[in-house]
Design an enzyme around this catalytic site. Structure first.
Site, PDB file in Angstrom:
ATOM      1  N   SER A   1      27.179 -46.024 -25.469  1.00 55.64           N
ATOM      2  CA  SER A   1      28.273 -45.426 -24.708  1.00 55.64           C
ATOM      3  C   SER A   1      28.470 -46.191 -23.392  1.00 55.64           C
ATOM      4  O   SER A   1      28.622 -47.410 -23.401  1.00 55.64           O
ATOM      5  CB  SER A   1      27.988 -43.938 -24.473  1.00 55.64           C
ATOM      6  OG  SER A   1      29.084 -43.272 -23.924  1.00 55.64           O
TER       7      SER A   1
ATOM      8  N   ARG B   1      31.096 -30.019 -18.583  1.00 56.13           N
ATOM      9  CA  ARG B   1      30.114 -30.360 -19.612  1.00 56.13           C
ATOM     10  C   ARG B   1      30.503 -29.777 -20.960  1.00 56.13           C
ATOM     11  O   ARG B   1      30.316 -30.418 -22.000  1.00 56.13           O
ATOM     12  CB  ARG B   1      28.733 -29.854 -19.204  1.00 56.13           C
ATOM     13  CG  ARG B   1      27.632 -30.222 -20.198  1.00 56.13           C
ATOM     14  CD  ARG B   1      27.518 -31.725 -20.350  1.00 56.13           C
ATOM     15  NE  ARG B   1      26.327 -32.098 -21.095  1.00 56.13           N
ATOM     16  CZ  ARG B   1      25.962 -33.345 -21.333  1.00 56.13           C
ATOM     17  NH1 ARG B   1      26.713 -34.348 -20.890  1.00 56.13           N
ATOM     18  NH2 ARG B   1      24.852 -33.605 -22.001  1.00 56.13           N
TER      19      ARG B   1
ATOM     20  N   ASP C   1      32.241 -41.164 -34.897  1.00 55.09           N
ATOM     21  CA  ASP C   1      32.460 -41.202 -33.447  1.00 55.09           C
ATOM     22  C   ASP C   1      33.956 -41.326 -33.188  1.00 55.09           C
ATOM     23  O   ASP C   1      34.536 -42.396 -33.337  1.00 55.09           O
ATOM     24  CB  ASP C   1      31.701 -42.387 -32.847  1.00 55.09           C
ATOM     25  CG  ASP C   1      31.805 -42.461 -31.327  1.00 55.09           C
ATOM     26  OD1 ASP C   1      32.545 -41.657 -30.733  1.00 55.09           O
ATOM     27  OD2 ASP C   1      31.139 -43.336 -30.735  1.00 55.09           O
TER      28      ASP C   1
ATOM     29  N   HIS D   1      29.838 -39.047 -31.479  1.00 53.58           N
ATOM     30  CA  HIS D   1      29.470 -40.018 -30.446  1.00 53.58           C
ATOM     31  C   HIS D   1      27.981 -39.959 -30.119  1.00 53.58           C
ATOM     32  O   HIS D   1      27.364 -40.977 -29.805  1.00 53.58           O
ATOM     33  CB  HIS D   1      30.302 -39.765 -29.185  1.00 53.58           C
ATOM     34  CG  HIS D   1      30.099 -40.776 -28.109  1.00 53.58           C
ATOM     35  ND1 HIS D   1      30.301 -42.130 -28.312  1.00 53.58           N
ATOM     36  CD2 HIS D   1      29.683 -40.654 -26.810  1.00 53.58           C
ATOM     37  CE1 HIS D   1      30.038 -42.790 -27.192  1.00 53.58           C
ATOM     38  NE2 HIS D   1      29.652 -41.920 -26.276  1.00 53.58           N
ATOM     39  N   ASP D   2      27.394 -38.792 -30.207  1.00 58.31           N
ATOM     40  CA  ASP D   2      25.969 -38.630 -29.905  1.00 58.31           C
ATOM     41  C   ASP D   2      25.058 -39.272 -30.944  1.00 58.31           C
ATOM     42  O   ASP D   2      23.829 -39.234 -30.784  1.00 58.31           O
ATOM     43  CB  ASP D   2      25.621 -37.148 -29.774  1.00 58.31           C
ATOM     44  CG  ASP D   2      25.739 -36.642 -28.343  1.00 58.31           C
ATOM     45  OD1 ASP D   2      25.993 -37.466 -27.442  1.00 58.31           O
ATOM     46  OD2 ASP D   2      25.581 -35.425 -28.129  1.00 58.31           O
TER      47      ASP D   2
END
Length: 374
Positions: free
Chosen positions: A153, A223, A318, A351-352
């Site tokens: 990232s 968040r 992602d 994405h994680d």
């Protein structure tokens, strides 16, 4: 390839008195960087790997603290003896970037000119500023060139920036789940997150430290929004679906669905330890990242300045930094005749995915690193 953890570790602090001139025009007269190392630097100082963190990351990449055994490094599953970042072979360096909130100089640090926390007066930092600060840490450690600079990232963007800014100091760049610049949609997500913080009554123009309060509500919302973008739709469906916490609708505005409960838990947890001003800084660094801007948007011309070999990796689910964005980097590198390995990895974590332990993913990184000559 489970390997072993590096075990108990200790953070270190480096102080730099030489002023750092920032891209924004600001100047930091002096600053501290907190970092950790794993493994042993060889006599030739040729086996060092710099691990760059993403938006909410920090220097604690691997291992645990003796007095906090449950505080495991954020990329512990990939660092250690027998793991892809093998500490029997490599000397791994992780640090908390400038503007961070885990010990390096940032908005919560004291401004020497006022004796009060910097707060909103802390200058905007760009990815290239981080790279220059990291280069000074490399100088301090006696590392002329990195065997590799890597990250996922925003960390991958730093690796890319290293290869452009200091081409002679990077032998390999490992860029995972990244992009050459943010899309309009990504900038929009970041702006909404910032607005949640900036409009929190407890923000106090960024000087909330002096009011003995924190913009917890805004940071919590930021968040929650960010976390949605880190996950894939399929993963959220499999993990939560439309499951209710209770057996029936309450016909109110409280938490009813399991996914709501999860997001609120993640928001509360994050707001409990992260600094809102740091969140603002990190998202702006993401927005401003665009090395090709120096070449009128021509990424191929920008990548002509690189000398490193590259591993570029992306993940099928992602949707924040899609495989197509990684392929833009690959195409620009190939146009310049660079040595590039590319992997598109099928993982369901969005994405994680770059943080997850997966045999195929870790196998790709391991195979690449095994071929690095020290």
């Amino acid at each position: 390839m489970p390997g072993q953890s590096v075990g108990a570790v200790q953070p270190q602090r480096a102080h730099f008195d030489q002023p750092l001139h920032l891209r924004s025009g600001g100047v930091l007269p002096a600053y501290d960087l907190v970092y950790e190392t794993y493994g042993t630097l060889n006599a030739a100082k040729s086996n060092a790997i710099l691990v760059c963190h993403a938006l909410s990351g920090h220097h604690h990449v691997a291992g645990h603290y003796a007095d906090q055994p449950d505080n495991i490094g954020w990329w512990d599953n990939i660092v250690g003896p027998g793991r892809p970042l093998d500490t029997d072979k490599f000397f791994i360096v992780g640090l908390n970037n400038l503007g961070g909130c885990h010990g390096s100089t940032g908005p919560s640090s004291l401004n020497p000119a006022t004796g009060k926390p910097w707060g909103a007066d802390f200058p905007i930092v760009a990815v290239n500023d981080w790279v220059h600060a990291q280069a000074r840490l490399a100088d301090l450690l006696g590392i002329d060139s990195w065997a590799a600079v890597m990250g996922g990232s925003l960390g991958g963007m730093q690796a890319l920036r290293w290869s452009i800014t200091f081409p002679e100091r990077v032998r390999n760049a490992i860029v995972i789940a990244a992009a050459p610049k943010l899309s309009a949609q990504n900038i929009a997500f970041n702006d909404v997150a910032r607005q949640a913080i900036l409009t929190d009554p407890d923000f106090h123009g960024g000087h909330y430290y002096e009011h003995n309060t924190r913009p917890v509500r805004g940071l919590r919302l930021a968040r929650m929004l960010g976390h949605i973008t880190y996950l894939s739709d399929d993963q959220m469906g499999e993990k939560f679906g439309r499951e209710l916490r209770n057996s029936a609708f309450s016909f109110g505005y409280g938490v009813e669905f399991e996914v709501e409960s999860y997001l609120r838990y993640q928001g509360d947890k994050f707001a409990g330890y992260f600094d809102a001003n740091t969140y603002l800084l990190m998202t702006k660094a993401l927005d401003y990242f665009d090395p090709s801007r120096e070449d009128d948007g021509n990424l191929t011309a920008t990548m002509a300045r690189t000398q490193a070999n590259f591993l570029i990796a992306s993940f099928t689910t992602d949707w924040r930094f899609t495989p197509a964005r990684s392929k833009e980097i690959v195409a620009a590198l190939l146009a310049n005749g660079r040595n590039v390995s590319y992997a598109e990895i099928d993982l369901n974590f969005g994405h994680d995915s770059f943080l997850m332990e997966d045999a195929h993913y870790h196998g790709v990184v391991d195979a690449y690193l095994r071929n690095i000559k020290l």
